[in-house]
Design a protein around this motif. Structure first.
Motif, PDB file in Angstrom:
ATOM      1  N   PRO A 178      80.633 -22.174   7.785  1.00 41.49           N
ATOM      2  CA  PRO A 178      81.684 -22.590   6.850  1.00 41.49           C
ATOM      3  C   PRO A 178      83.096 -22.173   7.258  1.00 41.49           C
ATOM      4  N   ASN A 179      84.027 -23.022   6.857  1.00 44.89           N
ATOM      5  CA  ASN A 179      85.449 -22.767   7.075  1.00 44.89           C
ATOM      6  C   ASN A 179      86.119 -22.813   5.702  1.00 44.89           C
ATOM      7  N   LYS A 180      86.323 -21.640   5.106  1.00 47.52           N
ATOM      8  CA  LYS A 180      86.856 -21.578   3.742  1.00 47.52           C
ATOM      9  C   LYS A 180      88.246 -22.190   3.636  1.00 47.52           C
ATOM     10  N   LYS A 181      89.011 -22.166   4.726  1.00 48.62           N
ATOM     11  CA  LYS A 181      90.371 -22.719   4.702  1.00 48.62           C
ATOM     12  C   LYS A 181      90.368 -24.237   4.550  1.00 48.62           C
ATOM     13  N   ARG A 182      89.285 -24.880   4.936  1.00 51.30           N
ATOM     14  CA  ARG A 182      89.252 -26.345   4.921  1.00 51.30           C
ATOM     15  C   ARG A 182      88.338 -26.907   3.831  1.00 51.30           C
ATOM     16  N   GLY A 183      87.800 -26.049   2.991  1.00 51.20           N
ATOM     17  CA  GLY A 183      86.969 -26.516   1.877  1.00 51.20           C
ATOM     18  C   GLY A 183      85.508 -26.597   2.261  1.00 51.20           C
ATOM     19  N   MET A 184      84.663 -26.192   1.332  1.00 51.71           N
ATOM     20  CA  MET A 184      83.232 -26.140   1.609  1.00 51.71           C
ATOM     21  C   MET A 184      82.397 -26.965   0.634  1.00 51.71           C
ATOM     22  N   THR A 185      82.993 -27.398  -0.471  1.00 49.77           N
ATOM     23  CA  THR A 185      82.183 -28.010  -1.529  1.00 49.77           C
ATOM     24  C   THR A 185      81.491 -29.298  -1.080  1.00 49.77           C
ATOM     25  N   ARG A 186      82.163 -30.109  -0.267  1.00 45.13           N
ATOM     26  CA  ARG A 186      81.527 -31.355   0.193  1.00 45.13           C
ATOM     27  C   ARG A 186      80.243 -31.061   0.948  1.00 45.13           C
ATOM     28  N   LEU A 187      80.310 -30.087   1.859  1.00 39.84           N
ATOM     29  CA  LEU A 187      79.140 -29.773   2.667  1.00 39.84           C
ATOM     30  C   LEU A 187      78.063 -29.070   1.867  1.00 39.84           C
ATOM     31  N   GLU A 188      78.457 -28.139   1.019  1.00 41.06           N
ATOM     32  CA  GLU A 188      77.456 -27.459   0.190  1.00 41.06           C
ATOM     33  C   GLU A 188      76.746 -28.462  -0.711  1.00 41.06           C
ATOM     34  N   SER A 189      77.494 -29.432  -1.225  1.00 42.48           N
ATOM     35  CA  SER A 189      76.912 -30.458  -2.079  1.00 42.48           C
ATOM     36  C   SER A 189      75.935 -31.337  -1.290  1.00 42.48           C
ATOM     37  N   LEU A 190      76.359 -31.789  -0.105  1.00 43.37           N
ATOM     38  CA  LEU A 190      75.501 -32.637   0.718  1.00 43.37           C
ATOM     39  C   LEU A 190      74.238 -31.899   1.159  1.00 43.37           C
ATOM     40  N   LEU A 191      74.403 -30.676   1.656  1.00 44.04           N
ATOM     41  CA  LEU A 191      73.245 -29.916   2.134  1.00 44.04           C
ATOM     42  C   LEU A 191      72.305 -29.552   0.982  1.00 44.04           C
ATOM     43  N   GLY A 192      72.864 -29.299  -0.198  1.00 43.38           N
ATOM     44  CA  GLY A 192      72.034 -29.062  -1.377  1.00 43.38           C
ATOM     45  C   GLY A 192      71.231 -30.289  -1.754  1.00 43.38           C
ATOM     46  N   LEU A 193      71.891 -31.441  -1.719  1.00 44.37           N
ATOM     47  CA  LEU A 193      71.248 -32.712  -2.044  1.00 44.37           C
ATOM     48  C   LEU A 193      70.069 -32.996  -1.109  1.00 44.37           C
ATOM     49  N   LEU A 194      70.222 -32.641   0.169  1.00 45.75           N
ATOM     50  CA  LEU A 194      69.205 -32.952   1.175  1.00 45.75           C
ATOM     51  C   LEU A 194      68.236 -31.798   1.433  1.00 45.75           C
ATOM     52  N   GLY A 195      68.375 -30.705   0.665  1.00 51.30           N
ATOM     53  CA  GLY A 195      67.480 -29.563   0.831  1.00 51.30           C
ATOM     54  C   GLY A 195      67.704 -28.808   2.129  1.00 51.30           C
ATOM     55  N   LEU A 196      68.962 -28.723   2.573  1.00 44.47           N
ATOM     56  CA  LEU A 196      69.272 -28.108   3.861  1.00 44.47           C
ATOM     57  C   LEU A 196      70.209 -26.908   3.743  1.00 44.47           C
ATOM     58  N   THR A 197      70.243 -26.257   2.594  1.00 46.58           N
ATOM     59  CA  THR A 197      71.180 -25.136   2.419  1.00 46.58           C
ATOM     60  C   THR A 197      70.841 -23.949   3.317  1.00 46.58           C
ATOM     61  N   GLU A 198      69.607 -23.885   3.832  1.00 41.46           N
ATOM     62  CA  GLU A 198      69.272 -22.783   4.736  1.00 41.46           C
ATOM     63  C   GLU A 198      69.963 -22.914   6.085  1.00 41.46           C
ATOM     64  N   ARG A 199      70.663 -24.030   6.325  1.00 41.99           N
ATOM     65  CA  ARG A 199      71.414 -24.226   7.571  1.00 41.99           C
ATOM     66  C   ARG A 199      72.838 -23.673   7.469  1.00 41.99           C
ATOM     67  N   ILE A 200      73.181 -23.059   6.329  1.00 44.78           N
ATOM     68  CA  ILE A 200      74.509 -22.462   6.145  1.00 44.78           C
ATOM     69  C   ILE A 200      74.454 -20.997   6.563  1.00 44.78           C
ATOM     70  N   PHE A 201      75.336 -20.619   7.484  1.00 45.90           N
ATOM     71  CA  PHE A 201      75.442 -19.234   7.947  1.00 45.90           C
ATOM     72  C   PHE A 201      76.901 -18.820   7.856  1.00 45.90           C
ATOM     73  N   ILE A 202      77.176 -17.769   7.084  1.00 45.86           N
ATOM     74  CA  ILE A 202      78.564 -17.422   6.787  1.00 45.86           C
ATOM     75  C   ILE A 202      79.214 -16.492   7.800  1.00 45.86           C
ATOM     76  N   SER A 203      78.412 -15.934   8.724  1.00 48.24           N
ATOM     77  CA  SER A 203      78.972 -15.016   9.716  1.00 48.24           C
ATOM     78  C   SER A 203      77.983 -14.829  10.854  1.00 48.24           C
ATOM     79  N   SER A 204      78.441 -14.184  11.927  1.00 50.61           N
ATOM     80  CA  SER A 204      77.545 -13.886  13.042  1.00 50.61           C
ATOM     81  C   SER A 204      76.428 -12.932  12.595  1.00 50.61           C
ATOM     82  N   GLU A 205      76.748 -11.998  11.697  1.00 53.18           N
ATOM     83  CA  GLU A 205      75.733 -11.058  11.183  1.00 53.18           C
ATOM     84  C   GLU A 205      74.679 -11.803  10.376  1.00 53.18           C
ATOM     85  N   ASP A 206      75.125 -12.745   9.557  1.00 55.69           N
ATOM     86  CA  ASP A 206      74.205 -13.562   8.768  1.00 55.69           C
ATOM     87  C   ASP A 206      73.222 -14.287   9.690  1.00 55.69           C
ATOM     88  N   LEU A 207      73.736 -14.835  10.773  1.00 49.33           N
ATOM     89  CA  LEU A 207      72.897 -15.558  11.731  1.00 49.33           C
ATOM     90  C   LEU A 207      71.895 -14.620  12.402  1.00 49.33           C
TER      91      LEU A 207
END
Length: 197
Positions: free
Chosen positions: A133-162
């Motif tokens: 994610p890039n908080k400066k450019r907005g995240m809601t579109r992607l979070e909404s799309l990935l939620g809709l498609l059951g793909l929220t586990e593909r979101i990683f917020i940092s290198s530590e998270d990964l």
């Protein structure tokens, strides 16, 4: 009124007092064949391994790419621009043509990006991807799309998270994703046809 993200429905209702319907982004209203035709007939693979398309690169992202390259023993290629040079302290970028950029996504083993449309093309080409994610450019579109498609586990917020999660190593089940996408595409098509009639 149509919106791309679920939060837009609430904004339309709460701020403007109107009902809105969530529809797919236009890139997802067509199937892969539309973009395969833009790429053309060149069957030769353009890129193997990891490609990344990051609008704002920072140190943590560099750590993420290095970690992935090491884990997969693969070269990571930047597909945001084809080349960069500095003239009088100003960075000048040369960018890939659309068909080249699409081909690099299609031919990659893994795509890492903060771009909404890059994710859309990953989904259409059935690629493994990581959304950084890039908080400066907005995240809601992607979070909404990935939620809709059951793909929220593909979101990683940092290198530590990964590093602390292994979700990215499990292949995406595109049979499930495509079934949901087909259903949402039908709903979006119906809305647009009714709105235009």
């Amino acid at each position: 009124i149509s919106v791309r993200e679920s939060t837009g429905i609430d904004v339309c209702k709460d701020v403007f007092g109107v009902k809105a319907t969530q529809v797919l982004d236009p890139t997802l209203l067509v199937d892969r064949s539309c973009f395969d035709s833009i790429i053309g007939n060149d069957k030769k693979k353009s890129v193997c391994g990891i490609v990344y398309y990051k609008l704002d690169v920072d140190t943590d992202f560099d750590i993420t790419i290095s970690h992935l390259s090491h884990e997969l023993n693969a070269v990571a290629t930047n597909i945001y621009y084809s080349s960069m040079k500095t003239i009088l302290g100003e960075k000048l970028f040369s960018y890939y043509e659309v068909h080249e950029w699409l081909q690099k996504i299609r031919d990659a083993e893994l795509v890492v990006t903060d771009s909404f449309h890059c994710i859309c093309f990953c989904i259409l080409f059935e690629k493994e991807f990581i959304y950084y994610p890039n908080k400066k450019r907005g995240m809601t579109r992607l979070e909404s799309l990935l939620g809709l498609l059951g793909l929220t586990e593909r979101i990683f917020i940092s290198s530590e998270d990964l590093k602390n999660r292994n979700d990215w190593t499990r292949p995406i089940d595109y049979l499930i994703v495509n079934n949901i996408l087909d259903l949402e595409r039908s709903k979006s098509d119906l809305f647009l046809k009714n709105a235009l009639s």
